[in-house]
Design a protein around this motif. Structure first.
Motif, PDB file in Angstrom:
ATOM      1  N   LEU A 131      11.541  33.676 -12.268  1.00 13.42           N
ATOM      2  CA  LEU A 131      10.663  32.530 -12.518  1.00 13.42           C
ATOM      3  C   LEU A 131      11.099  31.310 -11.700  1.00 13.42           C
ATOM      4  O   LEU A 131      10.259  30.511 -11.246  1.00 13.42           O
ATOM      5  CB  LEU A 131      10.656  32.193 -14.008  1.00 13.42           C
ATOM      6  CG  LEU A 131       9.871  33.164 -14.903  1.00 13.42           C
ATOM      7  CD1 LEU A 131      10.164  32.898 -16.375  1.00 13.42           C
ATOM      8  CD2 LEU A 131       8.373  33.039 -14.629  1.00 13.42           C
ATOM      9  N   ALA A 132      12.420  31.167 -11.520  1.00 14.13           N
ATOM     10  CA  ALA A 132      12.925  30.049 -10.717  1.00 14.13           C
ATOM     11  C   ALA A 132      12.421  30.159  -9.284  1.00 14.13           C
ATOM     12  O   ALA A 132      12.073  29.149  -8.643  1.00 14.13           O
ATOM     13  CB  ALA A 132      14.450  30.034 -10.744  1.00 14.13           C
ATOM     14  N   ALA A 133      12.350  31.378  -8.773  1.00  9.70           N
ATOM     15  CA  ALA A 133      11.843  31.587  -7.412  1.00  9.70           C
ATOM     16  C   ALA A 133      10.362  31.265  -7.320  1.00  9.70           C
ATOM     17  O   ALA A 133       9.884  30.741  -6.304  1.00  9.70           O
ATOM     18  CB  ALA A 133      12.103  33.026  -6.985  1.00  9.70           C
ATOM     19  N   VAL A 134       9.592  31.572  -8.384  1.00  5.82           N
ATOM     20  CA  VAL A 134       8.159  31.303  -8.398  1.00  5.82           C
ATOM     21  C   VAL A 134       7.892  29.807  -8.349  1.00  5.82           C
ATOM     22  O   VAL A 134       7.013  29.317  -7.594  1.00  5.82           O
ATOM     23  CB  VAL A 134       7.490  31.939  -9.627  1.00  5.82           C
ATOM     24  CG1 VAL A 134       6.033  31.480  -9.753  1.00  5.82           C
ATOM     25  CG2 VAL A 134       7.550  33.447  -9.541  1.00  5.82           C
ATOM     26  N   TYR A 135       8.655  29.019  -9.131  1.00  2.00           N
ATOM     27  CA  TYR A 135       8.412  27.583  -9.245  1.00  2.00           C
ATOM     28  C   TYR A 135       9.277  26.754  -8.300  1.00  2.00           C
ATOM     29  O   TYR A 135       9.137  25.525  -8.237  1.00  2.00           O
ATOM     30  CB  TYR A 135       8.622  27.129 -10.694  1.00  2.00           C
ATOM     31  CG  TYR A 135       7.513  27.590 -11.622  1.00  2.00           C
ATOM     32  CD1 TYR A 135       6.279  26.945 -11.627  1.00  2.00           C
ATOM     33  CD2 TYR A 135       7.711  28.661 -12.477  1.00  2.00           C
ATOM     34  CE1 TYR A 135       5.259  27.371 -12.467  1.00  2.00           C
ATOM     35  CE2 TYR A 135       6.706  29.087 -13.329  1.00  2.00           C
ATOM     36  CZ  TYR A 135       5.478  28.446 -13.320  1.00  2.00           C
ATOM     37  OH  TYR A 135       4.464  28.868 -14.155  1.00  2.00           O
ATOM     38  N   GLY A 136      10.167  27.389  -7.599  1.00  2.00           N
ATOM     39  CA  GLY A 136      10.991  26.669  -6.632  1.00  2.00           C
ATOM     40  C   GLY A 136      11.985  25.730  -7.274  1.00  2.00           C
ATOM     41  O   GLY A 136      12.267  24.650  -6.712  1.00  2.00           O
ATOM     42  N   VAL A 137      12.492  26.102  -8.443  1.00  2.00           N
ATOM     43  CA  VAL A 137      13.503  25.303  -9.145  1.00  2.00           C
ATOM     44  C   VAL A 137      14.671  26.213  -9.483  1.00  2.00           C
ATOM     45  O   VAL A 137      14.628  27.420  -9.267  1.00  2.00           O
ATOM     46  CB  VAL A 137      12.929  24.654 -10.425  1.00  2.00           C
ATOM     47  CG1 VAL A 137      11.841  23.648 -10.081  1.00  2.00           C
ATOM     48  CG2 VAL A 137      12.403  25.726 -11.372  1.00  2.00           C
ATOM     49  N   SER A 138      15.694  25.640 -10.084  1.00  2.00           N
ATOM     50  CA  SER A 138      16.857  26.447 -10.468  1.00  2.00           C
ATOM     51  C   SER A 138      16.581  27.235 -11.753  1.00  2.00           C
ATOM     52  O   SER A 138      15.687  26.902 -12.530  1.00  2.00           O
ATOM     53  CB  SER A 138      18.073  25.540 -10.679  1.00  2.00           C
ATOM     54  OG  SER A 138      17.859  24.676 -11.786  1.00  2.00           O
ATOM     55  N   ALA A 139      17.389  28.277 -11.978  1.00  2.00           N
ATOM     56  CA  ALA A 139      17.270  29.076 -13.193  1.00  2.00           C
ATOM     57  C   ALA A 139      17.594  28.232 -14.430  1.00  2.00           C
ATOM     58  O   ALA A 139      17.007  28.418 -15.495  1.00  2.00           O
ATOM     59  CB  ALA A 139      18.199  30.284 -13.113  1.00  2.00           C
ATOM     60  N   GLU A 140      18.519  27.268 -14.286  1.00  2.00           N
ATOM     61  CA  GLU A 140      18.860  26.395 -15.389  1.00  2.00           C
ATOM     62  C   GLU A 140      17.677  25.536 -15.800  1.00  2.00           C
ATOM     63  O   GLU A 140      17.444  25.300 -16.980  1.00  2.00           O
ATOM     64  CB  GLU A 140      20.048  25.512 -15.019  1.00  2.00           C
ATOM     65  CG  GLU A 140      20.438  24.469 -16.051  1.00  2.00           C
ATOM     66  CD  GLU A 140      20.834  25.054 -17.397  1.00  2.00           C
ATOM     67  OE1 GLU A 140      20.757  24.340 -18.423  1.00  2.00           O
ATOM     68  OE2 GLU A 140      21.197  26.261 -17.452  1.00  2.00           O
ATOM     69  N   ARG A 141      16.903  25.077 -14.812  1.00  2.00           N
ATOM     70  CA  ARG A 141      15.717  24.280 -15.130  1.00  2.00           C
ATOM     71  C   ARG A 141      14.681  25.112 -15.873  1.00  2.00           C
ATOM     72  O   ARG A 141      14.057  24.630 -16.821  1.00  2.00           O
ATOM     73  CB  ARG A 141      15.118  23.723 -13.823  1.00  2.00           C
ATOM     74  CG  ARG A 141      13.856  22.880 -14.046  1.00  2.00           C
ATOM     75  CD  ARG A 141      14.129  21.740 -14.977  1.00  2.00           C
ATOM     76  NE  ARG A 141      12.903  20.970 -15.258  1.00  2.00           N
ATOM     77  CZ  ARG A 141      12.721  20.230 -16.336  1.00  2.00           C
ATOM     78  NH1 ARG A 141      13.686  20.175 -17.266  1.00  2.00           N
ATOM     79  NH2 ARG A 141      11.618  19.558 -16.504  1.00  2.00           N
ATOM     80  N   ILE A 142      14.515  26.359 -15.458  1.00  2.00           N
ATOM     81  CA  ILE A 142      13.587  27.254 -16.180  1.00  2.00           C
ATOM     82  C   ILE A 142      14.043  27.443 -17.626  1.00  2.00           C
ATOM     83  O   ILE A 142      13.234  27.435 -18.560  1.00  2.00           O
ATOM     84  CB  ILE A 142      13.497  28.618 -15.461  1.00  2.00           C
ATOM     85  CG1 ILE A 142      12.876  28.447 -14.067  1.00  2.00           C
ATOM     86  CG2 ILE A 142      12.684  29.612 -16.290  1.00  2.00           C
ATOM     87  CD1 ILE A 142      11.444  27.951 -14.070  1.00  2.00           C
ATOM     88  N   ARG A 143      15.378  27.577 -17.809  1.00  2.00           N
ATOM     89  CA  ARG A 143      15.911  27.745 -19.176  1.00  2.00           C
ATOM     90  C   ARG A 143      15.625  26.512 -20.012  1.00  2.00           C
ATOM     91  O   ARG A 143      15.264  26.627 -21.188  1.00  2.00           O
ATOM     92  CB  ARG A 143      17.417  28.016 -19.113  1.00  2.00           C
ATOM     93  CG  ARG A 143      18.014  28.419 -20.462  1.00  2.00           C
ATOM     94  CD  ARG A 143      19.529  28.390 -20.397  1.00  2.00           C
ATOM     95  NE  ARG A 143      20.005  27.018 -20.244  1.00  2.00           N
ATOM     96  CZ  ARG A 143      20.097  26.140 -21.258  1.00  2.00           C
ATOM     97  NH1 ARG A 143      19.710  26.470 -22.483  1.00  2.00           N
ATOM     98  NH2 ARG A 143      20.553  24.919 -21.026  1.00  2.00           N
ATOM     99  N   GLN A 144      15.774  25.319 -19.441  1.00  2.00           N
ATOM    100  CA  GLN A 144      15.510  24.076 -20.171  1.00  2.00           C
ATOM    101  C   GLN A 144      14.030  23.972 -20.571  1.00  2.00           C
ATOM    102  O   GLN A 144      13.711  23.549 -21.691  1.00  2.00           O
ATOM    103  CB  GLN A 144      15.921  22.885 -19.312  1.00  2.00           C
ATOM    104  CG  GLN A 144      17.418  22.762 -19.082  1.00  2.00           C
ATOM    105  CD  GLN A 144      17.760  21.662 -18.104  1.00  2.00           C
ATOM    106  OE1 GLN A 144      16.874  21.004 -17.513  1.00  2.00           O
ATOM    107  NE2 GLN A 144      19.064  21.439 -17.896  1.00  2.00           N
ATOM    108  N   ILE A 145      13.148  24.337 -19.637  1.00  2.00           N
ATOM    109  CA  ILE A 145      11.709  24.313 -19.943  1.00  2.00           C
ATOM    110  C   ILE A 145      11.392  25.306 -21.059  1.00  2.00           C
ATOM    111  O   ILE A 145      10.611  25.037 -21.978  1.00  2.00           O
ATOM    112  CB  ILE A 145      10.887  24.637 -18.678  1.00  2.00           C
ATOM    113  CG1 ILE A 145      11.087  23.542 -17.614  1.00  2.00           C
ATOM    114  CG2 ILE A 145       9.405  24.788 -19.030  1.00  2.00           C
ATOM    115  CD1 ILE A 145      10.448  23.868 -16.284  1.00  2.00           C
TER     116      ILE A 145
END
Length: 309
Positions: free
Chosen positions: A279-293
């Motif tokens: 998902l981080a690759a899809v949105y161009g953010v870090s995996a940690e940011r995906i976890r926070q969301i």
């Protein structure tokens, strides 16, 4: 009034025999006192019955009832073989006696003793049929007649055969019962089967050795229809349908997709949805940011789901 000594009871009986009341909880004292109550002459019975009928005289009704208590005691002894407490049989018989007194017509030309016997026996019969077995063994009038007569006839057969340990009827005895009571042979066999079957505790008490007791309740209970289980099942269905849909609708587009991809989708091979790194690759953010969301979205969903709990 409770009398504490035999001399006091005798003194009271001499002055007013109708006032003799035995000590509470003592069946023998009750029977003894009831047998000492004076019997009414025909003229006294007629007088009390008319006073009750014409003037609703409660005292007259009491005299009629008390003078026939010994009749109830005598009749109740005939039903001791059913294993029910004698005191309870007497109590039910007394109810039948009171019903008879209430309905007694002194102009019919019969004594109360003859009229009351039917009511006393009927009330005792009803009590026995309700309490002798958890499941009723006799429901129709014909079955009741067969129930009470079959028991006494079986005792007679055992006496004649000098075999008191035999429980079942022979073919000849079944035919004799059916002929005498004017019922079908099959009805006699069915009633004997009902009477010989014992009651089974649905939920037996634990044994003294501490082992777990096992009874029919263990496999007869249908947990799926237990009220609490039904409510819980309904709540789960609501959460899985309307609840999840409402909770997802409260999220923004990105949060909803992350939750759906992570938890609500299953691949063809049975594995789970997308990982944090995918998902981080899809949105161009870090995996940690995906976890926070994801954490924030789950918190918002739990708040929305609280309305369904």
């Amino acid at each position: 009034m409770t009398l504490s000594s035999g001399s006091a009871t005798a003194a009271l009986a001499a002055t007013n025999p109708w006032a003799v009341v035995p000590s509470l909880g003592n069946l023998d004292a009750y029977i003894s006192a009831a047998n000492r109550l004076p019997m009414l002459t025909h003229e006294e019975e007629q007088s009390y019955a008319r006073r009750l009928r014409e003037h609703n005289d409660v005292e007259a009704a009491g005299r009629l009832v008390m003078s026939h208590l010994r009749l109830v005691i005598s009749i109740s002894r005939q039903y001791l073989g059913y294993g029910l407490p004698h005191g309870d049989l007497i109590q039910e018989g007394n109810i039948g006696l009171m019903k008879a007194v209430k309905r007694f017509d002194p102009d019919q030309g019969v004594r109360l003793v003859s009229y009351a016997m039917h009511w006393i026996k009927a009330e005792i019969h009803e009590y026995i049929l309700k309490n002798w077995r958890m499941v009723k063994v006799a429901t129709t009038k014909a079955q009741r007649k067969l129930f009470f007569n079959l028991r006494s006839m079986k005792q007679g057969f055992k006496t004649d055969a000098q075999d008191t340990h035999r429980n079942s009827l022979s073919d000849l005895e079944i035919d004799q019962v059916a002929s005498q009571l004017h019922v079908k042979r099959e009805e006699v066999i069915e009633m004997e089967t009902r009477m010989s079957g014992g009651d089974v505790l649905l939920d037996p008490s634990p044994p003294d050795d501490g082992e777990q007791a096992f009874g029919p309740i263990a496999y007869l209970a249908d947990a799926s229809h237990e009220p609490t289980a039904v409510i819980e099942s309904h709540q789960r269905d609501m959460l899985a349908s309307d609840g999840i849909a409402t909770a997802l609708a409260s999220l923004d587009e990105r949060g909803r997709r992350i939750v759906e991809e992570r938890w609500l989708k299953v691949n063809d091979d049975g594995s789970g949805g997308m990982t944090l790194h995918e998902l981080a690759a899809v949105y161009g953010v870090s995996a940690e940011r995906i976890r926070q969301i994801e954490v924030a979205a789950m918190k918002k969903m739990r708040k929305a789901l609280s309305a369904y709990v």
